[in-house]
Design a protein around this motif. Structure first.
Motif, PDB file in Angstrom:
ATOM      1  N   LEU A  67      71.327  31.057   9.535  1.00 17.04           N
ATOM      2  CA  LEU A  67      71.570  32.375  10.099  1.00 17.04           C
ATOM      3  C   LEU A  67      72.992  32.408  10.634  1.00 17.04           C
ATOM      4  CD1 LEU A  67      70.146  35.039  11.020  1.00 17.04           C
ATOM      5  CD2 LEU A  67      69.637  33.853  13.159  1.00 17.04           C
ATOM      6  N   ARG A  68      73.734  33.455  10.257  1.00 12.33           N
ATOM      7  CA  ARG A  68      75.103  33.512  10.765  1.00 12.33           C
ATOM      8  C   ARG A  68      75.070  33.770  12.268  1.00 12.33           C
ATOM      9  NH1 ARG A  68      76.129  38.672  12.220  1.00 12.33           N
ATOM     10  NH2 ARG A  68      75.157  40.321  10.978  1.00 12.33           N
ATOM     11  N   GLN A  69      76.220  33.501  12.919  1.00  8.79           N
ATOM     12  CA  GLN A  69      76.319  33.820  14.340  1.00  8.79           C
ATOM     13  C   GLN A  69      76.110  35.302  14.550  1.00  8.79           C
ATOM     14  OE1 GLN A  69      80.180  32.581  15.808  1.00  8.79           O
ATOM     15  NE2 GLN A  69      79.136  31.438  17.402  1.00  8.79           N
ATOM     16  N   GLY A  70      75.386  35.643  15.594  1.00  9.77           N
ATOM     17  CA  GLY A  70      75.284  37.042  15.971  1.00  9.77           C
ATOM     18  C   GLY A  70      76.528  37.444  16.748  1.00  9.77           C
ATOM     19  N   VAL A  71      76.852  38.729  16.708  1.00 12.97           N
ATOM     20  CA  VAL A  71      77.967  39.230  17.514  1.00 12.97           C
ATOM     21  C   VAL A  71      77.404  40.190  18.553  1.00 12.97           C
ATOM     22  CG1 VAL A  71      80.104  40.569  17.528  1.00 12.97           C
ATOM     23  CG2 VAL A  71      79.625  38.992  15.634  1.00 12.97           C
ATOM     24  N   VAL A  72      77.679  39.890  19.814  1.00 11.89           N
ATOM     25  CA  VAL A  72      77.195  40.755  20.894  1.00 11.89           C
ATOM     26  C   VAL A  72      78.380  41.292  21.685  1.00 11.89           C
ATOM     27  CG1 VAL A  72      76.795  38.713  22.400  1.00 11.89           C
ATOM     28  CG2 VAL A  72      75.718  40.898  22.966  1.00 11.89           C
ATOM     29  N   LYS A  87      78.390  33.805  29.087  1.00  9.84           N
ATOM     30  CA  LYS A  87      78.419  32.328  29.059  1.00  9.84           C
ATOM     31  C   LYS A  87      77.118  31.784  28.470  1.00  9.84           C
ATOM     32  CE  LYS A  87      78.504  28.539  32.472  1.00  9.84           C
ATOM     33  NZ  LYS A  87      79.226  27.482  31.798  1.00  9.84           N
ATOM     34  N   ALA A  88      75.998  32.321  28.935  1.00 10.74           N
ATOM     35  CA  ALA A  88      74.696  31.824  28.463  1.00 10.74           C
ATOM     36  C   ALA A  88      74.556  32.014  26.952  1.00 10.74           C
ATOM     37  CB  ALA A  88      73.564  32.538  29.201  1.00 10.74           C
ATOM     38  N   LEU A  89      74.991  33.160  26.453  1.00  6.93           N
ATOM     39  CA  LEU A  89      74.850  33.428  25.012  1.00  6.93           C
ATOM     40  C   LEU A  89      75.838  32.590  24.200  1.00  6.93           C
ATOM     41  CD1 LEU A  89      74.301  37.265  25.273  1.00  6.93           C
ATOM     42  CD2 LEU A  89      72.683  35.653  24.247  1.00  6.93           C
ATOM     43  N   ALA A  90      77.083  32.526  24.683  1.00  8.11           N
ATOM     44  CA  ALA A  90      78.102  31.775  23.941  1.00  8.11           C
ATOM     45  C   ALA A  90      77.729  30.301  23.853  1.00  8.11           C
ATOM     46  CB  ALA A  90      79.465  31.956  24.603  1.00  8.11           C
ATOM     47  N   GLU A  91      77.172  29.776  24.945  1.00  6.20           N
ATOM     48  CA  GLU A  91      76.806  28.351  25.003  1.00  6.20           C
ATOM     49  C   GLU A  91      75.781  27.933  23.957  1.00  6.20           C
ATOM     50  OE1 GLU A  91      77.396  27.045  29.624  1.00  6.20           O
ATOM     51  OE2 GLU A  91      75.352  27.468  28.933  1.00  6.20           O
ATOM     52  N   THR A  92      74.955  28.881  23.532  1.00  4.97           N
ATOM     53  CA  THR A  92      73.930  28.536  22.545  1.00  4.97           C
ATOM     54  C   THR A  92      74.552  28.243  21.179  1.00  4.97           C
ATOM     55  OG1 THR A  92      73.651  30.824  21.803  1.00  4.97           O
ATOM     56  CG2 THR A  92      72.252  30.098  23.638  1.00  4.97           C
ATOM     57  N   GLY A  93      75.787  28.723  20.971  1.00  3.97           N
ATOM     58  CA  GLY A  93      76.434  28.567  19.668  1.00  3.97           C
ATOM     59  C   GLY A  93      75.930  29.581  18.662  1.00  3.97           C
TER      60      GLY A  93
END
Ligand code: NDP
Ligand code: PMR
Length: 385
Positions: A67-72, A87-93
């Motif tokens: 699955l490609r990275q999601g963009v939020v 931070k929480a979302l970015a940290e998941t990769g």
């Protein structure tokens, strides 16, 4: 009682913070971010229909899909809840975060000091106090070439001590202009981008609050939220050709604390109206939430010093409604990406063990007729109708 006196809105006023906005015009910078989005992919189980996305591939052997990275996009990600969720979302990769902020340098410093990895986020300028800036942001975002998989309308201002209104670039009362009208236009314009996304679960999240809901104790602390018959908003909310009231309900006297709570009702009504109009056809999940009382954030920057001192311990030890910025960030991140929170039209809250549940909105914050009327008036004010 001294505590109550300190916690109730006071008449003292505090100087407004300056706006040090910097506009991002560097398209080379944007294209770097775009490259990062499509090149970083995440191994994940996909339970939904297959998606044809850049960077995705199917293995016939293990039936797993990359699955490609999601963009939020998160508005107001330069502090508090927005920063913690970024931070929480970015940290998941799994997510690339577009931090939509009015103060570029502040956002850049905040991301760095929060320890967000370079390349996991892009900062784009957005000042919700200007409808032109909202349109410019949408143009810039599209030129960056990123898909849009989730939008979080998080930014807000709270002017508890203000007894006179201030106005957006378009002449609308500031709290309603930033918290509701700016986000209303942003959501409407970016809905097209969300529709185009092939991401398995696309979401549009708008922050609500307990203080906008009069079916709670917190929502009954004066001044209480209430939109009345929306005559102040319909009358132009003090903008060009306004009937003179800067309050949504048309009240003559301005009340900064009520204006914020009113704007939160607008946020919750807008989420439900989006759900009614678009969920069935698009499959997009529309959601709102009360993340808990994050008593330490910049939201209270204009409150009197005594309030800012007593509010966190009051919420920690008396109401027990306190939640840390980090914990609230995890909650918002859950609403953006947790596979179990795909239900649309829901106002999420969390219990003492930090388990999410579907909360009940007040009668006014769930009134479909009011939501429709709010939608139609807002469309006119932002130039969509
Ligand atoms: P903060 O003040 O920490 O964050 C608000 C963010 O909004 C900041 O990044 C701020 O930017 C940004 N912002 C303000 N005005 C504008 C504008 N004109 N254009 C773009 N961005 C703007 O507050 P919180 O983190 O507490 O609030 C986040 C959300 O959570 C809000 O929607 C609030 O209503 C909601 N909420 C908060 C609760 C709490 O207890 N704190 C409880 C319930 C809901 P800048 O950094 O430049 O000032
Ligand atoms: Mg409130 C009973 C629980 C409870 C909760 C969960 C909140 C949340 N508050 C509660 C109770 C009370 N508050 C009581 C009993 C009082 C009177 C002493 C009280 C007072 C109070 C003030 C003066 N509370 C406030 C203020 C604010 O200025 C904040 C506000 O209204 O911002 C709009 C606030 C809040 N109380 C909350 C939450 C979450 C807020 C702030 C943020 C928001 O709604 O976004």
């Amino acid at each position: 009682m001294a505590l109550q006196a300190a916690l109730l809105p006071s008449t003292l006023s505090v100087p407004k913070k300056g706006n040090l906005a910097t506009v991002v015009k560097d398209t080379a910078f944007l294209s770097v971010s775009q490259k990062k989005v499509s090149s970083l992919s995440v191994r994940a189980q996909v339970a939904t229909a297959p998606v044809a996305t850049p960077g995705s591939s199917t293995s016939s052997v293990d039936k797993k899909k990359t699955l490609r990275q999601g963009v939020v996009v998160i508005t107001g990600a330069s502090s508090g809840l927005g920063l913690a969720a970024a931070k929480a979302l970015a940290e998941t990769g799994k997510w690339h975060v577009v931090m939509a902020c009015r103060d570029f340098l502040k956002a850049a410093k905040a991301a760095k000091s929060a320890g967000m990895a370079e390349g996991s986020y892009t900062i784009l300028h957005l000042d919700l106090a200007s409808l032109d800036s909202v349109r410019q942001f949408v143009d810039n975002f599209r030129r960056a070439g990123m898909p849009l998989d989730a939008l979080v309308c998080n930014a807000a201002i709270y002017r508890p001590t203000a007894r006179t209104p201030t106005f957006t670039a378009d002449g609308y009362e500031m709290s309603v202009g930033v918290n509701h009208l700016g986000h209303f236009l942003l959501s409407r314009l970016l809905l097209d981008d969300l529709k185009k996304s092939d991401y398995p679960s696309r979401r549009l999240v708008i922050l609500g609050s307990i203080t906008g809901n009069t079916n709670t104790l917190a929502g009954n602390v004066p001044p209480k939220a209430g939109l009345g018959d929306l005559r102040g908003l319909a009358g132009g909310l003090s903008g060009p050709n306004s009937n003179g009231s800067a309050m949504i309900d048309g009240a003559e006297e301005f009340d900064g604390a009520k204006a914020y709570k009113d704007s939160k009702i607008c946020n919750m009504l807008t989420m439900q109206e989006l759900h009614r109009r678009f969920h069935e056809d698009t499959g997009i999940t529309f959601a709102s939430l009360y993340p808990g009382c994050i008593a330490t954030t910049g939201l209270f920057r204009e409150h009197i010093p005594l309030f800012r001192m007593l509010f966190p311990p009051f919420q920690k030890f008396v109401t027990k409604g306190f939640v840390s910025e980090a914990e609230s960030g995890k909650r918002l991140a859950q609403v953006v990406s947790d596979p179990s929170l795909t239900k649309s039209g829901v106002y999420w809250s969390w219990n003492k063990d930090s388990a999410s549940f579907e909360n009940q909105l007040s009668q006014e914050a769930s009134d479909p007729e009011k939501a429709r009327k709010l939608w139609e008036i807002s469309e006119k004010l932002v130039g969509l109708a």
